[in-house]
Design a protein around this motif. Structure first.
Motif, PDB file in Angstrom:
ATOM      1  N   GLU A 269      43.378  36.421  42.439  1.00  0.00           N
ATOM      2  CA  GLU A 269      44.330  36.066  43.492  1.00  0.00           C
ATOM      3  C   GLU A 269      43.742  35.040  44.462  1.00  0.00           C
ATOM      4  N   GLN A 270      42.466  35.203  44.818  1.00  0.00           N
ATOM      5  CA  GLN A 270      41.820  34.272  45.743  1.00  0.00           C
ATOM      6  C   GLN A 270      41.766  32.859  45.167  1.00  0.00           C
ATOM      7  N   ARG A 271      41.767  32.748  43.847  1.00  0.00           N
ATOM      8  CA  ARG A 271      41.671  31.441  43.185  1.00  0.00           C
ATOM      9  C   ARG A 271      43.013  30.985  42.613  1.00  0.00           C
ATOM     10  N   ASN A 272      44.073  31.728  42.936  1.00  0.00           N
ATOM     11  CA  ASN A 272      45.428  31.420  42.451  1.00  0.00           C
ATOM     12  C   ASN A 272      45.483  31.297  40.935  1.00  0.00           C
ATOM     13  N   LEU A 273      44.776  32.185  40.254  1.00  0.00           N
ATOM     14  CA  LEU A 273      44.748  32.168  38.788  1.00  0.00           C
ATOM     15  C   LEU A 273      45.682  33.232  38.226  1.00  0.00           C
ATOM     16  N   PRO A 274      46.395  32.911  37.168  1.00  0.00           N
ATOM     17  CA  PRO A 274      47.238  33.919  36.509  1.00  0.00           C
ATOM     18  C   PRO A 274      46.367  34.845  35.662  1.00  0.00           C
ATOM     19  N   ALA A 275      46.917  35.960  35.289  1.00  0.00           N
ATOM     20  CA  ALA A 275      46.189  36.908  34.446  1.00  0.00           C
ATOM     21  C   ALA A 275      46.463  36.624  32.970  1.00  0.00           C
ATOM     22  N   SER A 276      46.271  35.381  32.546  1.00  0.00           N
ATOM     23  CA  SER A 276      46.396  35.020  31.128  1.00  0.00           C
ATOM     24  C   SER A 276      45.082  34.368  30.712  1.00  0.00           C
ATOM     25  N   PHE A 277      44.445  34.958  29.704  1.00  0.00           N
ATOM     26  CA  PHE A 277      43.092  34.563  29.337  1.00  0.00           C
ATOM     27  C   PHE A 277      43.007  34.201  27.867  1.00  0.00           C
ATOM     28  N   HIS A 278      41.891  33.544  27.500  1.00  0.00           N
ATOM     29  CA  HIS A 278      41.735  33.167  26.098  1.00  0.00           C
ATOM     30  C   HIS A 278      41.206  34.304  25.235  1.00  0.00           C
ATOM     31  N   ILE A 279      40.949  35.458  25.835  1.00  0.00           N
ATOM     32  CA  ILE A 279      40.666  36.661  25.047  1.00  0.00           C
ATOM     33  C   ILE A 279      41.664  37.722  25.499  1.00  0.00           C
ATOM     34  N   GLU A 280      42.233  38.411  24.550  1.00  0.00           N
ATOM     35  CA  GLU A 280      43.339  39.330  24.841  1.00  0.00           C
ATOM     36  C   GLU A 280      42.905  40.644  25.462  1.00  0.00           C
ATOM     37  N   ALA A 281      41.694  41.088  25.222  1.00  0.00           N
ATOM     38  CA  ALA A 281      41.275  42.424  25.613  1.00  0.00           C
ATOM     39  C   ALA A 281      40.960  42.586  27.101  1.00  0.00           C
ATOM     40  N   VAL A 282      41.167  41.568  27.902  1.00  0.00           N
ATOM     41  CA  VAL A 282      40.805  41.627  29.319  1.00  0.00           C
ATOM     42  C   VAL A 282      41.729  42.587  30.070  1.00  0.00           C
ATOM     43  N   GLN A 283      41.084  43.448  30.869  1.00  0.00           N
ATOM     44  CA  GLN A 283      41.828  44.367  31.725  1.00  0.00           C
ATOM     45  C   GLN A 283      41.638  43.928  33.171  1.00  0.00           C
ATOM     46  N   VAL A 284      42.730  43.704  33.880  1.00  0.00           N
ATOM     47  CA  VAL A 284      42.675  43.318  35.285  1.00  0.00           C
ATOM     48  C   VAL A 284      42.666  44.595  36.118  1.00  0.00           C
ATOM     49  N   LEU A 285      41.654  44.720  36.992  1.00  0.00           N
ATOM     50  CA  LEU A 285      41.504  45.913  37.832  1.00  0.00           C
ATOM     51  C   LEU A 285      41.483  45.534  39.300  1.00  0.00           C
ATOM     52  N   ASN A 286      42.038  46.404  40.147  1.00  0.00           N
ATOM     53  CA  ASN A 286      41.924  46.174  41.581  1.00  0.00           C
ATOM     54  C   ASN A 286      40.465  46.384  41.992  1.00  0.00           C
ATOM     55  N   GLN A 287      40.117  45.997  43.205  1.00  0.00           N
ATOM     56  CA  GLN A 287      38.709  46.023  43.631  1.00  0.00           C
ATOM     57  C   GLN A 287      38.072  47.401  43.512  1.00  0.00           C
ATOM     58  N   ARG A 288      38.797  48.433  43.907  1.00  0.00           N
ATOM     59  CA  ARG A 288      38.240  49.789  43.873  1.00  0.00           C
ATOM     60  C   ARG A 288      37.956  50.218  42.436  1.00  0.00           C
ATOM     61  N   ASP A 289      38.934  50.043  41.544  1.00  0.00           N
ATOM     62  CA  ASP A 289      38.751  50.441  40.149  1.00  0.00           C
ATOM     63  C   ASP A 289      37.673  49.603  39.468  1.00  0.00           C
ATOM     64  N   PHE A 290      37.619  48.315  39.809  1.00  0.00           N
ATOM     65  CA  PHE A 290      36.601  47.419  39.267  1.00  0.00           C
ATOM     66  C   PHE A 290      35.212  47.940  39.639  1.00  0.00           C
ATOM     67  N   ALA A 291      35.013  48.262  40.921  1.00  0.00           N
ATOM     68  CA  ALA A 291      33.716  48.757  41.399  1.00  0.00           C
ATOM     69  C   ALA A 291      33.356  50.097  40.766  1.00  0.00           C
ATOM     70  N   GLU A 292      34.336  50.983  40.653  1.00  0.00           N
ATOM     71  CA  GLU A 292      34.079  52.293  40.046  1.00  0.00           C
ATOM     72  C   GLU A 292      33.680  52.154  38.581  1.00  0.00           C
ATOM     73  N   ARG A 293      34.393  51.316  37.863  1.00  0.00           N
ATOM     74  CA  ARG A 293      34.086  51.114  36.445  1.00  0.00           C
ATOM     75  C   ARG A 293      32.697  50.497  36.283  1.00  0.00           C
ATOM     76  N   LEU A 294      32.389  49.518  37.128  1.00  0.00           N
ATOM     77  CA  LEU A 294      31.094  48.844  37.057  1.00  0.00           C
ATOM     78  C   LEU A 294      29.952  49.825  37.312  1.00  0.00           C
ATOM     79  N   THR A 295      30.065  50.614  38.365  1.00  0.00           N
ATOM     80  CA  THR A 295      28.964  51.518  38.734  1.00  0.00           C
ATOM     81  C   THR A 295      28.870  52.746  37.828  1.00  0.00           C
ATOM     82  N   SER A 296      29.796  52.911  36.898  1.00  0.00           N
ATOM     83  CA  SER A 296      29.712  54.028  35.958  1.00  0.00           C
ATOM     84  C   SER A 296      28.719  53.742  34.821  1.00  0.00           C
ATOM     85  N   HIS A 297      28.201  52.531  34.751  1.00  0.00           N
ATOM     86  CA  HIS A 297      27.257  52.145  33.697  1.00  0.00           C
ATOM     87  C   HIS A 297      25.815  52.463  34.110  1.00  0.00           C
TER      88      HIS A 297
END
Length: 123
Positions: free
Chosen positions: A89-117
């Motif tokens: 959103e900060q970069r005005n980019l759409p959620a369409s990528f050249h790889i299909e498997a990308v999951q877009v997460l809000n900041q909280r979910d992104f951080a939780e998923r990252l720190t689960s590793h």
């Protein structure tokens, strides 16, 4: 299965493609770990989200196009690919990528998923 095989690796990409070798290095590391069947997840935030934008070509600046390597992820069972919605959103980019498997997460979910590793490599 040993404890070593169960450890998960997160690779956090926060730099724009072609700004330095960080993006290519992160892909190389993901493929190495994937080839040894280690669980690998890729995360993109900040300027790293630019790596997921379609139609980029590094040849214009005489840099090898490592972004084409993303298509190999499926062969290495790298299926967990996450992008920070706020960064898009900060970069005005759409959620369409050249790889299909990308999951877009809000900041909280992104951080939780990252720190689960177990291990996080930042690029």
């Amino acid at each position: 299965m040993s404890d070593h095989a169960l450890k998960t690796l997160a690779i956090l990409n926060s730099k724009a493609p072609y700004s330095d070798s960080a993006g290519k290095d992160s892909v190389d590391i993901a493929l190495v770990f994937g080839s040894f069947e280690q669980p690998v997840s890729l995360f993109f935030q900040g300027d790293g989200v630019w790596q997921l934008v379609q139609g980029q070509d590094g040849s214009a600046i005489a840099v090898k196009d490592y972004l084409k390597t993303f298509s190999a992820f499926e062969f290495y069972d790298i299926e967990d690919i996450y992008v920070c919605q706020n960064s898009l959103e900060q970069r005005n980019l759409p959620a369409s990528f050249h790889i299909e498997a990308v999951q877009v997460l809000n900041q909280r979910d992104f951080a939780e998923r990252l720190t689960s590793h177990h291990t996080i490599f930042r690029f």
